[in-house]
Every structure is written in C-alpha cells, then in structure tokens.
Design a protein around this motif. Sequence first.
Motif, short mmCIF file in Angstrom:
data_model
loop_
_atom_site.label_atom_id
_atom_site.label_comp_id
_atom_site.label_asym_id
_atom_site.label_seq_id
_atom_site.Cartn_x
_atom_site.Cartn_y
_atom_site.Cartn_z
N VAL A 1 3.98 8.19 -3.07
CA VAL A 1 3.10 6.71 -4.35
C VAL A 1 3.17 6.07 -3.06
O VAL A 1 2.07 4.75 -3.14
CB VAL A 1 3.43 7.29 -4.77
CG1 VAL A 1 2.81 5.68 -5.73
CG2 VAL A 1 2.67 8.44 -5.74
N LEU A 2 4.05 5.18 -2.57
CA LEU A 2 4.82 3.36 -2.12
C LEU A 2 4.55 3.20 -0.64
O LEU A 2 3.20 2.22 -0.30
CB LEU A 2 6.13 3.48 -2.68
CG LEU A 2 6.97 3.58 -3.79
CD1 LEU A 2 8.36 3.54 -3.50
CD2 LEU A 2 6.64 2.16 -4.44
N GLU A 3 4.79 4.51 -0.03
CA GLU A 3 3.82 4.34 1.33
C GLU A 3 2.26 4.87 1.21
O GLU A 3 1.78 3.99 1.95
CB GLU A 3 4.23 6.04 1.85
CG GLU A 3 5.47 5.87 2.59
CD GLU A 3 6.12 7.55 3.02
OE1 GLU A 3 5.17 8.19 3.10
OE2 GLU A 3 7.30 7.32 3.84
N ARG A 4 1.87 5.17 1.09
CA ARG A 4 0.33 5.49 0.81
C ARG A 4 -0.36 4.26 -0.22
O ARG A 4 -1.16 3.42 0.43
CB ARG A 4 -0.22 6.15 -0.74
CG ARG A 4 -1.98 6.25 -1.20
CD ARG A 4 -2.46 6.71 0.11
NE ARG A 4 -3.96 7.21 0.05
CZ ARG A 4 -4.67 6.51 0.62
NH1 ARG A 4 -4.59 5.85 1.43
NH2 ARG A 4 -6.35 6.68 0.19
N ALA A 5 0.52 3.64 -1.52
CA ALA A 5 0.00 2.30 -1.91
C ALA A 5 0.12 0.83 -0.10
O ALA A 5 -1.02 -0.04 -0.34
CB ALA A 5 1.32 1.70 -2.91
N LEU A 6 1.03 1.15 0.44
CA LEU A 6 1.44 0.18 1.33
C LEU A 6 -0.36 0.36 2.31
O LEU A 6 -0.18 -0.43 2.75
CB LEU A 6 2.40 0.39 2.41
CG LEU A 6 3.97 -0.47 1.50
CD1 LEU A 6 4.67 0.01 2.15
CD2 LEU A 6 3.07 -2.04 1.41
N GLN A 7 -0.66 1.64 2.31
CA GLN A 7 -1.53 2.47 3.59
C GLN A 7 -2.66 1.58 2.67
O GLN A 7 -3.53 0.38 3.00
CB GLN A 7 -1.83 3.31 3.69
CG GLN A 7 -0.78 4.08 4.55
CD GLN A 7 -1.52 6.12 3.99
OE1 GLN A 7 -2.27 6.49 3.60
NE2 GLN A 7 -0.68 6.02 4.98
N LEU A 8 -2.80 1.09 1.31
CA LEU A 8 -4.16 0.82 0.71
C LEU A 8 -3.92 -0.88 1.33
O LEU A 8 -4.65 -1.85 0.64
CB LEU A 8 -3.91 1.22 -0.74
CG LEU A 8 -4.44 2.57 -1.19
CD1 LEU A 8 -4.03 3.04 -2.42
CD2 LEU A 8 -5.53 2.85 0.30
N ASP A 9 -2.50 -1.46 0.34
CA ASP A 9 -2.78 -2.46 0.91
C ASP A 9 -1.45 -2.99 1.60
O ASP A 9 0.05 -3.66 0.69
CB ASP A 9 -2.51 -3.25 -0.56
CG ASP A 9 -1.85 -4.80 -0.51
OD1 ASP A 9 -2.37 -5.25 0.39
OD2 ASP A 9 -1.79 -5.25 -1.77
#
Length: 139
Positions: free
Chosen positions: A3-11
């Motif tokens: 989830v955190l890695e995905r959040a960083l992909q998005l922002d």
Amino acid sequence: KRVLERALQLDPTSVEARNNLANLYKKQGELQKAKNEYIKCLSDLSASLRVHNQGLERTTQAAGIPIRPKEELEYQIAQTHNNLALVFIREGNFKSAMQNLQMAERHAPLTCVKKNREKLNKLIQGESGGGVGTENKNG
C-alpha cells in the motif's frame, strides 16, 4: 508495504508515505532500504524548507505547488533525522547517529531526540542500561 509503495507511485512526493515505508523497513530489519527512504524524505523536506527560507512561498503556491507551513517542515525534518539516527545506532554507526540527532535538535526540540542523545552518549561511554529506540511515530 504494498500500500505504501503504491502510494509513492501515485505521489512520489508524499513524505508521510515515504517516512512510514522507511519505518516499516526499519522494523523489518531492512536497514539500507530504511536509510534510503529517510534520506529521500530529508531531501524533499529540505527542498520545501529552502522555499520558505528564500521567501518563495507565494511563487510556489501560485504555480499550484502546495507548500507546508515552515514549523511543520522543521518538525518533520527533526523527526526524520531522529528515525535515521535509530537506524545508524542499530548498525553500530554511532558517529552518524549523533550527527543526525544533532541535526534533529537544530530543527525542533523533540523529547525523543533528547532521550536518544542521552542514551547514545551512554552507549558511546559503554554505560548502556538498555537499547536506544525512542521513535517519533507521528507522520
């Protein structure tokens, strides 16, 4: 973690997601990954602080780039230096740990930083009565 890695992909500029990911890596013992994420946080936060120090807040905001309040940036920088210091302590790199705790103190007077400096001084003097690890978990 995903989830955190995905959040960083998005922002990729999300300091909160990056700091939380670094905390997770630290907990899992992936210290190099934790250090890398904390260093990226510090880079992003320091760039935002330079905007304040150069008086460019209005220009930055006019360009549609959100800018955090200076006090919040100072707090987050101190928190991140403290957490990075804990990684260096786990690695036995007391010199880098102390440098980060000193940097943290320059930005904000956090109780956890003071406690960690006291504990680190005891470790350095060989008088440790326990592990170092007062983490600031906000953010």
